[in-house]
Design a protein around this motif. Sequence first.
Motif, PDB file in Angstrom:
ATOM      1  N   GLU A   3       0.805  -1.325   0.056  1.00 55.72           N
ATOM      2  CA  GLU A   3       0.004   0.154  -0.238  1.00 55.72           C
ATOM      3  C   GLU A   3       0.948   1.174   0.072  1.00 55.72           C
ATOM      4  O   GLU A   3       1.850   1.212   0.839  1.00 55.72           O
ATOM      5  CB  GLU A   3      -1.021  -0.034   1.036  1.00 55.72           C
ATOM      6  CG  GLU A   3      -1.967  -1.047   1.089  1.00 55.72           C
ATOM      7  CD  GLU A   3      -3.076  -0.602   2.068  1.00 55.72           C
ATOM      8  OE1 GLU A   3      -4.210  -0.756   1.821  1.00 55.72           O
ATOM      9  OE2 GLU A   3      -2.773  -0.155   3.297  1.00 55.72           O
ATOM     10  N   TYR A   5       0.549   5.344   0.315  1.00 54.68           N
ATOM     11  CA  TYR A   5      -0.138   6.649   0.848  1.00 54.68           C
ATOM     12  C   TYR A   5       0.400   7.724  -0.085  1.00 54.68           C
ATOM     13  O   TYR A   5       1.812   8.135   0.220  1.00 54.68           O
ATOM     14  CB  TYR A   5      -0.229   6.877   2.109  1.00 54.68           C
ATOM     15  CG  TYR A   5      -0.872   5.767   2.994  1.00 54.68           C
ATOM     16  CD1 TYR A   5      -2.614   6.213   2.926  1.00 54.68           C
ATOM     17  CD2 TYR A   5      -0.670   4.504   3.241  1.00 54.68           C
ATOM     18  CE1 TYR A   5      -3.095   5.240   3.873  1.00 54.68           C
ATOM     19  CE2 TYR A   5      -1.547   3.708   3.828  1.00 54.68           C
ATOM     20  CZ  TYR A   5      -2.834   4.097   4.062  1.00 54.68           C
ATOM     21  OH  TYR A   5      -3.798   2.946   4.526  1.00 54.68           O
ATOM     22  N   GLN A  35      -3.628  10.981  12.222  1.00 58.96           N
ATOM     23  CA  GLN A  35      -4.544  10.190  11.311  1.00 58.96           C
ATOM     24  C   GLN A  35      -3.695   9.063  10.771  1.00 58.96           C
ATOM     25  O   GLN A  35      -4.310   7.926  10.306  1.00 58.96           O
ATOM     26  CB  GLN A  35      -5.038  10.946  10.185  1.00 58.96           C
ATOM     27  CG  GLN A  35      -5.844  11.964  10.613  1.00 58.96           C
ATOM     28  CD  GLN A  35      -6.475  12.945   9.224  1.00 58.96           C
ATOM     29  OE1 GLN A  35      -5.430  13.255   8.472  1.00 58.96           O
ATOM     30  NE2 GLN A  35      -7.666  13.107   9.146  1.00 58.96           N
ATOM     31  N   ILE A  39      -1.640   3.058  10.900  1.00 54.03           N
ATOM     32  CA  ILE A  39      -1.297   2.689   9.678  1.00 54.03           C
ATOM     33  C   ILE A  39       0.298   2.350   9.776  1.00 54.03           C
ATOM     34  O   ILE A  39       0.986   3.000  10.320  1.00 54.03           O
ATOM     35  CB  ILE A  39      -1.293   3.801   8.556  1.00 54.03           C
ATOM     36  CG1 ILE A  39      -2.816   4.166   8.551  1.00 54.03           C
ATOM     37  CG2 ILE A  39      -0.710   3.361   7.318  1.00 54.03           C
ATOM     38  CD1 ILE A  39      -3.166   5.267   7.461  1.00 54.03           C
ATOM     39  N   ASP A 161      -3.766  16.489   0.896  1.00 54.92           N
ATOM     40  CA  ASP A 161      -4.671  15.500   0.329  1.00 54.92           C
ATOM     41  C   ASP A 161      -3.943  14.280   0.384  1.00 54.92           C
ATOM     42  O   ASP A 161      -2.757  14.165   0.403  1.00 54.92           O
ATOM     43  CB  ASP A 161      -5.192  16.001  -0.837  1.00 54.92           C
ATOM     44  CG  ASP A 161      -6.544  15.606  -1.439  1.00 54.92           C
ATOM     45  OD1 ASP A 161      -6.885  14.743  -0.671  1.00 54.92           O
ATOM     46  OD2 ASP A 161      -6.952  16.103  -2.403  1.00 54.92           O
ATOM     47  N   TYR A 163      -4.134   9.930  -0.747  1.00 54.23           N
ATOM     48  CA  TYR A 163      -4.687   9.104  -1.582  1.00 54.23           C
ATOM     49  C   TYR A 163      -4.107   7.690  -1.005  1.00 54.23           C
ATOM     50  O   TYR A 163      -2.795   7.854  -0.848  1.00 54.23           O
ATOM     51  CB  TYR A 163      -4.842   9.074  -3.052  1.00 54.23           C
ATOM     52  CG  TYR A 163      -5.548  10.332  -3.633  1.00 54.23           C
ATOM     53  CD1 TYR A 163      -6.755   9.702  -4.238  1.00 54.23           C
ATOM     54  CD2 TYR A 163      -5.063  11.537  -3.255  1.00 54.23           C
ATOM     55  CE1 TYR A 163      -7.720  10.885  -4.773  1.00 54.23           C
ATOM     56  CE2 TYR A 163      -6.046  12.539  -3.893  1.00 54.23           C
ATOM     57  CZ  TYR A 163      -7.285  12.168  -4.375  1.00 54.23           C
ATOM     58  OH  TYR A 163      -8.041  12.956  -5.068  1.00 54.23           O
ATOM     59  N   ARG A 164      -4.780   6.582  -0.980  1.00 50.68           N
ATOM     60  CA  ARG A 164      -4.346   5.288  -0.554  1.00 50.68           C
ATOM     61  C   ARG A 164      -4.464   4.647  -2.189  1.00 50.68           C
ATOM     62  O   ARG A 164      -5.332   4.199  -2.668  1.00 50.68           O
ATOM     63  CB  ARG A 164      -4.837   4.646   0.265  1.00 50.68           C
ATOM     64  CG  ARG A 164      -4.417   3.017   0.637  1.00 50.68           C
ATOM     65  CD  ARG A 164      -5.007   2.414   1.675  1.00 50.68           C
ATOM     66  NE  ARG A 164      -6.415   2.370   1.572  1.00 50.68           N
ATOM     67  CZ  ARG A 164      -7.169   2.607   2.469  1.00 50.68           C
ATOM     68  NH1 ARG A 164      -6.561   2.929   3.954  1.00 50.68           N
ATOM     69  NH2 ARG A 164      -8.524   2.812   2.690  1.00 50.68           N
ATOM     70  N   GLU A 175      -8.104   5.186  -3.691  1.00 51.64           N
ATOM     71  CA  GLU A 175      -9.223   5.545  -2.651  1.00 51.64           C
ATOM     72  C   GLU A 175      -8.563   6.930  -2.056  1.00 51.64           C
ATOM     73  O   GLU A 175      -7.488   6.909  -1.468  1.00 51.64           O
ATOM     74  CB  GLU A 175      -9.305   4.683  -1.626  1.00 51.64           C
ATOM     75  CG  GLU A 175     -10.207   5.275  -0.593  1.00 51.64           C
ATOM     76  CD  GLU A 175     -10.580   4.095   0.591  1.00 51.64           C
ATOM     77  OE1 GLU A 175     -11.546   4.415   1.420  1.00 51.64           O
ATOM     78  OE2 GLU A 175      -9.725   3.084   0.546  1.00 51.64           O
ATOM     79  N   ARG A 176      -9.405   8.209  -1.979  1.00 51.14           N
ATOM     80  CA  ARG A 176      -9.018   9.343  -1.415  1.00 51.14           C
ATOM     81  C   ARG A 176      -9.145   9.081   0.068  1.00 51.14           C
ATOM     82  O   ARG A 176     -10.471   8.791   0.548  1.00 51.14           O
ATOM     83  CB  ARG A 176      -9.889  10.548  -1.983  1.00 51.14           C
ATOM     84  CG  ARG A 176      -9.441  11.752  -1.448  1.00 51.14           C
ATOM     85  CD  ARG A 176     -10.223  12.936  -2.132  1.00 51.14           C
ATOM     86  NE  ARG A 176      -9.634  14.124  -1.879  1.00 51.14           N
ATOM     87  CZ  ARG A 176     -10.172  15.103  -1.964  1.00 51.14           C
ATOM     88  NH1 ARG A 176     -11.590  15.179  -2.746  1.00 51.14           N
ATOM     89  NH2 ARG A 176      -9.449  16.391  -1.949  1.00 51.14           N
ATOM     90  N   VAL A 177      -8.492   9.418   1.153  1.00 52.33           N
ATOM     91  CA  VAL A 177      -8.704   9.263   2.446  1.00 52.33           C
ATOM     92  C   VAL A 177      -8.180  10.677   3.063  1.00 52.33           C
ATOM     93  O   VAL A 177      -7.000  11.386   2.315  1.00 52.33           O
ATOM     94  CB  VAL A 177      -7.781   7.980   2.991  1.00 52.33           C
ATOM     95  CG1 VAL A 177      -8.434   6.755   2.685  1.00 52.33           C
ATOM     96  CG2 VAL A 177      -6.319   8.151   2.840  1.00 52.33           C
ATOM     97  N   PHE A 178      -8.424  10.735   4.149  1.00 50.38           N
ATOM     98  CA  PHE A 178      -7.748  12.029   5.094  1.00 50.38           C
ATOM     99  C   PHE A 178      -7.883  13.227   4.420  1.00 50.38           C
ATOM    100  O   PHE A 178      -6.643  13.706   3.733  1.00 50.38           O
ATOM    101  CB  PHE A 178      -6.316  11.774   5.486  1.00 50.38           C
ATOM    102  CG  PHE A 178      -6.245  10.322   6.110  1.00 50.38           C
ATOM    103  CD1 PHE A 178      -7.202   9.558   6.832  1.00 50.38           C
ATOM    104  CD2 PHE A 178      -4.977   9.928   6.071  1.00 50.38           C
ATOM    105  CE1 PHE A 178      -6.875   8.515   7.444  1.00 50.38           C
ATOM    106  CE2 PHE A 178      -4.532   8.850   6.702  1.00 50.38           C
ATOM    107  CZ  PHE A 178      -5.552   7.876   7.320  1.00 50.38           C
TER     108      PHE A 178
END
Length: 179
Positions: A3, A5, A35, A39, A161, A163-164, A175-178
Amino acid sequence: MQELYIIRHCQAEGQEPNAPLTILGQEQADRLAAQFDTIPLDVIISSPYLRAIQTIQPLAEKKKLVIHQDERLIERVLCGTSEPNWRDMLQHTYNDMELCYAGGESSRQATERVLGVIEQWKNSDHTCAAIISHGNLISLLLRAYDGRTRFREWERLTNPDVYRLSLDAMPPSIERVFV
């Protein structure tokens, strides 16, 4: 499972390489670090620009990770001069990936540059990375994995911004996160 980020830097005082974060940007960096509590990051790779380093510094300290600086993550240079219509020029580079203004780099060149960082990471022993960079380069990276990303999506990026990108899925998932 791998993964990634992808993090756009927090609010900064300008666009120059040595532009620091604003006071709000520093607060955003602290919130961003919180956040990522659960992780399991095992590597941080950042643009060497000050705003990118300051964005990820609180997280690096919290996770006790070294920030690996990579020149391939610097902001994309659109052209060699300051142009009042730079937004229109930028939009054209999303429609024509080969378009290259004098003193700049094409979208294709910038994409290949950032994909080199991803390939190097994919071939490492690391499984969960954070990459910190700049809006235009990030949107081109996202476009490499999701061809629908265009100028409009670049305009929607925020500071910061996140994204994962999960590379184990086929096709890779974004996927957009945080925000």
